[in-house]
Design a protein around this motif. Sequence first.
Motif, PDB file in Angstrom:
ATOM      1  N   ILE A  38     -28.803 -10.494  19.327  1.00  0.00           N
ATOM      2  CA  ILE A  38     -29.023  -9.252  18.564  1.00  0.00           C
ATOM      3  C   ILE A  38     -28.679  -8.040  19.440  1.00  0.00           C
ATOM      4  CG2 ILE A  38     -30.802  -7.806  17.473  1.00  0.00           C
ATOM      5  CD1 ILE A  38     -32.126 -10.343  16.480  1.00  0.00           C
ATOM      6  N   ILE A  39     -29.084  -8.097  20.716  1.00  0.00           N
ATOM      7  CA  ILE A  39     -28.798  -6.961  21.616  1.00  0.00           C
ATOM      8  C   ILE A  39     -27.293  -6.837  21.847  1.00  0.00           C
ATOM      9  CG2 ILE A  39     -29.096  -6.125  23.987  1.00  0.00           C
ATOM     10  CD1 ILE A  39     -31.937  -7.332  23.855  1.00  0.00           C
ATOM     11  N   ILE A  40     -26.634  -7.953  22.112  1.00  0.00           N
ATOM     12  CA  ILE A  40     -25.171  -7.903  22.318  1.00  0.00           C
ATOM     13  C   ILE A  40     -24.498  -7.288  21.098  1.00  0.00           C
ATOM     14  CG2 ILE A  40     -23.087  -9.329  22.469  1.00  0.00           C
ATOM     15  CD1 ILE A  40     -24.312 -11.032  24.376  1.00  0.00           C
ATOM     16  N   ASN A  41     -24.905  -7.747  19.910  1.00  0.00           N
ATOM     17  CA  ASN A  41     -24.284  -7.253  18.677  1.00  0.00           C
ATOM     18  C   ASN A  41     -24.466  -5.748  18.524  1.00  0.00           C
ATOM     19  OD1 ASN A  41     -23.509  -9.816  17.996  1.00  0.00           O
ATOM     20  ND2 ASN A  41     -25.315 -10.202  16.736  1.00  0.00           N
ATOM     21  N   LYS A  42     -25.654  -5.266  18.832  1.00  0.00           N
ATOM     22  CA  LYS A  42     -25.898  -3.837  18.633  1.00  0.00           C
ATOM     23  C   LYS A  42     -25.113  -3.003  19.651  1.00  0.00           C
ATOM     24  CE  LYS A  42     -30.005  -4.414  15.976  1.00  0.00           C
ATOM     25  NZ  LYS A  42     -31.428  -4.515  15.859  1.00  0.00           N
ATOM     26  N   PHE A  43     -25.056  -3.485  20.890  1.00  0.00           N
ATOM     27  CA  PHE A  43     -24.270  -2.789  21.912  1.00  0.00           C
ATOM     28  C   PHE A  43     -22.806  -2.710  21.486  1.00  0.00           C
ATOM     29  CE2 PHE A  43     -27.386  -2.785  25.360  1.00  0.00           C
ATOM     30  CZ  PHE A  43     -26.987  -1.641  26.016  1.00  0.00           C
ATOM     31  N   HIS A  44     -22.299  -3.871  21.097  1.00  0.00           N
ATOM     32  CA  HIS A  44     -20.892  -3.906  20.720  1.00  0.00           C
ATOM     33  C   HIS A  44     -20.634  -2.952  19.562  1.00  0.00           C
ATOM     34  CE1 HIS A  44     -17.563  -5.369  18.192  1.00  0.00           C
ATOM     35  NE2 HIS A  44     -16.942  -5.277  19.354  1.00  0.00           N
ATOM     36  N   ALA A  45     -21.507  -3.010  18.551  1.00  0.00           N
ATOM     37  CA  ALA A  45     -21.305  -2.163  17.365  1.00  0.00           C
ATOM     38  C   ALA A  45     -21.296  -0.691  17.775  1.00  0.00           C
ATOM     39  CB  ALA A  45     -22.404  -2.439  16.343  1.00  0.00           C
ATOM     40  N   PHE A  46     -22.173  -0.335  18.707  1.00  0.00           N
ATOM     41  CA  PHE A  46     -22.275   1.059  19.127  1.00  0.00           C
ATOM     42  C   PHE A  46     -20.960   1.545  19.752  1.00  0.00           C
ATOM     43  CE2 PHE A  46     -23.454   4.109  22.504  1.00  0.00           C
ATOM     44  CZ  PHE A  46     -23.951   5.122  21.693  1.00  0.00           C
ATOM     45  N   PHE A  47     -20.461   0.778  20.728  1.00  0.00           N
ATOM     46  CA  PHE A  47     -19.239   1.226  21.415  1.00  0.00           C
ATOM     47  C   PHE A  47     -18.020   1.167  20.494  1.00  0.00           C
ATOM     48  CE2 PHE A  47     -21.893   0.221  25.158  1.00  0.00           C
ATOM     49  CZ  PHE A  47     -21.861   1.477  25.722  1.00  0.00           C
ATOM     50  N   HIS A  48     -17.980   0.147  19.663  1.00  0.00           N
ATOM     51  CA  HIS A  48     -16.848   0.027  18.741  1.00  0.00           C
ATOM     52  C   HIS A  48     -16.844   1.214  17.769  1.00  0.00           C
ATOM     53  CE1 HIS A  48     -13.660  -2.741  17.431  1.00  0.00           C
ATOM     54  NE2 HIS A  48     -13.871  -2.262  16.213  1.00  0.00           N
ATOM     55  N   CYS A  49     -18.014   1.609  17.333  1.00  0.00           N
ATOM     56  CA  CYS A  49     -18.122   2.762  16.417  1.00  0.00           C
ATOM     57  C   CYS A  49     -17.598   4.033  17.075  1.00  0.00           C
ATOM     58  CB  CYS A  49     -19.586   3.007  16.060  1.00  0.00           C
ATOM     59  SG  CYS A  49     -20.107   2.147  14.615  1.00  0.00           S
ATOM     60  N   ILE A  50     -17.965   4.231  18.329  1.00  0.00           N
ATOM     61  CA  ILE A  50     -17.498   5.440  19.018  1.00  0.00           C
ATOM     62  C   ILE A  50     -15.975   5.433  19.095  1.00  0.00           C
ATOM     63  CG2 ILE A  50     -17.480   6.632  21.260  1.00  0.00           C
ATOM     64  CD1 ILE A  50     -20.358   5.878  21.575  1.00  0.00           C
ATOM     65  N   ALA A  51     -15.428   4.280  19.441  1.00  0.00           N
ATOM     66  CA  ALA A  51     -13.964   4.197  19.540  1.00  0.00           C
ATOM     67  C   ALA A  51     -13.330   4.487  18.181  1.00  0.00           C
ATOM     68  CB  ALA A  51     -13.571   2.814  20.039  1.00  0.00           C
ATOM     69  N   LEU A  52     -13.934   3.971  17.108  1.00  0.00           N
ATOM     70  CA  LEU A  52     -13.374   4.221  15.769  1.00  0.00           C
ATOM     71  C   LEU A  52     -13.433   5.708  15.433  1.00  0.00           C
ATOM     72  CD1 LEU A  52     -14.708   1.199  13.692  1.00  0.00           C
ATOM     73  CD2 LEU A  52     -12.391   1.587  14.510  1.00  0.00           C
TER      74      LEU A  52
END
Length: 767
Positions: free
Chosen positions: A18-32
């Motif tokens: 769950i933590i990995i997923n949220k971290f990834h989603a956060f950084f991916h969102c910023i890049a988008l």
Amino acid sequence: MENHDLPLHLCHANNFSIIINKFHAFFHCIALAFLVYYRTSFLFQETRPAPIIPWLLVFASELLLSFIWFIGRAYHWNPVYRTVFPERLPDDDKLPAIDVFICTADPEKEPTFEVMNTVLSAMALDYPPEQLHVYLSDDGGSPKTLHGMREAYKFAKWWLPFCRSYGIKTRCPLIYFSAPEYQDGSNYVDSDQFMADKLKIKEKYDMFKECLKSSKEDGEYWGNKRDHPSIIEVIQDTSSETLQEDHTNLPLLVYVSREKRLSHSHHFKAGALNVLLRASGVISNSPYILGLDCDMYCVDPSSARQAMCFHLDRKISASLAYVQFPQKFHDVGEHDIYDGQLRSAYGMIWYGMDGLTGPVLSGTGYYLKRESLYGHFAQEGADLLELKNSFGSSNLFIKSIRQNIVDGGNLSSTVLQEAKVLASSAYESNTEWGEKVGICIYEHKDDNLTNCLSTKHDVISTCFLCQVGFLYQSVAEDFFTGFILHCKGWKSTYLTPSRPQFLGSSTTNLNDLLIQGIRWSSGLIEVGISRFCPLIYGSLRMSFLQSLCYGELALFPLFYCLPLWCFATVPQLCLLNGISLYPEVSSPFFMIFAFIFLSALLKHLQEVLSTGGSIETWRNEQRLWMIKSVTSHLYGSLDAIMKTLGLRQASFQPTNKVLDEEQAKIYRMGKLDFQTSPMFLVPMVFVIILNATCLVGGITRTVFVGNWDKMLVQILLPIYILIINHAIVEGIITRKDKGRVSPSVTRISTVFVNLLFLGSLLSTVFK
Ligand SMILES: O=c1ccn([C@@H]2O[C@H](COP(=O)(O)OP(=O)(O)O[C@H]3O[C@H](CO)[C@@H](O)[C@H](O)[C@H]3O)[C@@H](O)[C@H]2O)c(=O)[nH]1
Ligand SMILES: [Mn+2]
């Protein structure tokens, strides 16, 4: 023994993922966000370095993909895993009854012998036999199937006592007898008595198989799929063989073939299920239903008790509509080139939804509460007229709605006669079976509309409670029915024991896979673009995250096919024409694009590896994503749009379950089988030829112009597409076997590529 203190089930979360997923989603969102900034600022530049149309197409595609990715994050919010303790269930005499519904539609595509194995495995479930009733719906109306049922019943008289006395764990005879010796999970392998009994059962099994496989050739024996009367038969013991055990220890077995007429629409599987719901309602009326496809063997007998660990838990049972088991398959090859195991659904998404309000109803392998399909009518309060408007005219059936189960089944001739009426094609006319979600209120509550509907809330709740049974609006009837149940406030749970409970047959050739893919895409998009679009209809009625999950599932085919067609053609044509669509390597935005691309790929890889897959699985899924997007997702979406506009009729072609030996050989070697309809093959080959040509042409041009910096992304993109799909390149160029791409398809595709080049040339000339 019942123990009130100990829980019947437990739920765990995997906090690390769950933590990995949220971290990834956060950084991916910023890049988008940076990507959107980069693309939007281009629109406001005074002198644009590239033509606007391809730029807009690429931007729109990026937005669509980002959106569908974003709503898909809901799956990763709180995935949970469950364990059950069936040994803590109450005693057998306190277990609720179960009606098993098995559907078959076509004896040619669904061989009777295999269907009967499903029937036998369901009869052999580890559950009190008097509490188990097995119904087979035969939409083919085929005497062959009815004959199969009678033979299966005879064999069950041997098979069930054998399974019970030796505690056999693999209860589907076909799987049991094809497994290597001694791997049958029995503790008795060393006993002579066991070996002797096993030999005897094997003999009976061979006779049973022989009897079903040697079929008569005349057409009548196969039945008329589209036009036949209703037949309901309780399968009885007609032979005089002596047995080890009394046959009353067998579950009730009923054959149901509903009436089908060319003049009536019969609503495919959902229609068949509703007939079963009614017929079983007057015969056994069990409070729980196990739904099975005809190829879904109950290999392990414990699923019923496992499901009851949820249904009998007083803390959750009032709102629990169904317990879903994953679909697993006995014929998935070592390479699993067609993603037969449906990894992302059953290995990831369903867990994610289970942590919200529950997984999607998956058509097979679910234990469903009958009451949940009867809308609010199951509770007290509705008057007889209202009930008849909803459920049709059968008094017996209406009585069953509020009555408890009939012990051992009511088999009087009046009941069977009534069941036949309930299975007639005209029974549903002017009732609420399967449809009219939300509109019926305006029809029969018209007179006292003002009295009873004082607030807006009343309007909504009364509206969507009207319809009953499995729903007809979509060919993905399972998905839509489960979605509406969740909208009504019901919940579901997902259980994935380590030993598979159910094993079905997957699609093992590309053609079947893509035909099935069209139906699924079409069924999902039908929901996605209707007024039941989960993002709107669902978000008002269920948790926001759950509605996002449903939204992603209902829209992804459309949201993948448009962008993927664009990414497979537009940047490549631009490369050929020297038009740059992406930032140059020296620009900081280049890093943003590189990050988004790698982050998406690596996240997919992490998911595959963490759910037991390999790099090969990852490659297969990437390839299928591309193949399906340019074919079945596209056709399915078009089909749904045309149905919505009233330009096309719904159809449900059952998936072929007959194995072709030659195709099976190609499959086992892990090679894609290109013996598919040109409708699928031409787009695939077209994309490959286009990418290869544009790559060669583009590189040549870049060598002359020297603008590598600007064109790098557009050079890498076709390279990536060609690497992932090198199997198609091989199919065109090097393969010589039957499963290669036929030269005529390559020629047609080349003509289309040339036409596209001509088009793009003309558009630059006349600009
Ligand atoms: O008119 C019909 C058509 C199909 N079926 C039965 O429906 C089941 C599913 O059909 P299948 O051809 O195996 O389709 P799949 O695509 O493999 O099935 C998946 O997708 C369907 C929705 O499209 C769900 O209903 C299924 O449960 C789910 O396993 C089979 O047992 C069929 O016999 C009928 O009873 N009547
Ligand atoms: Mn199937």
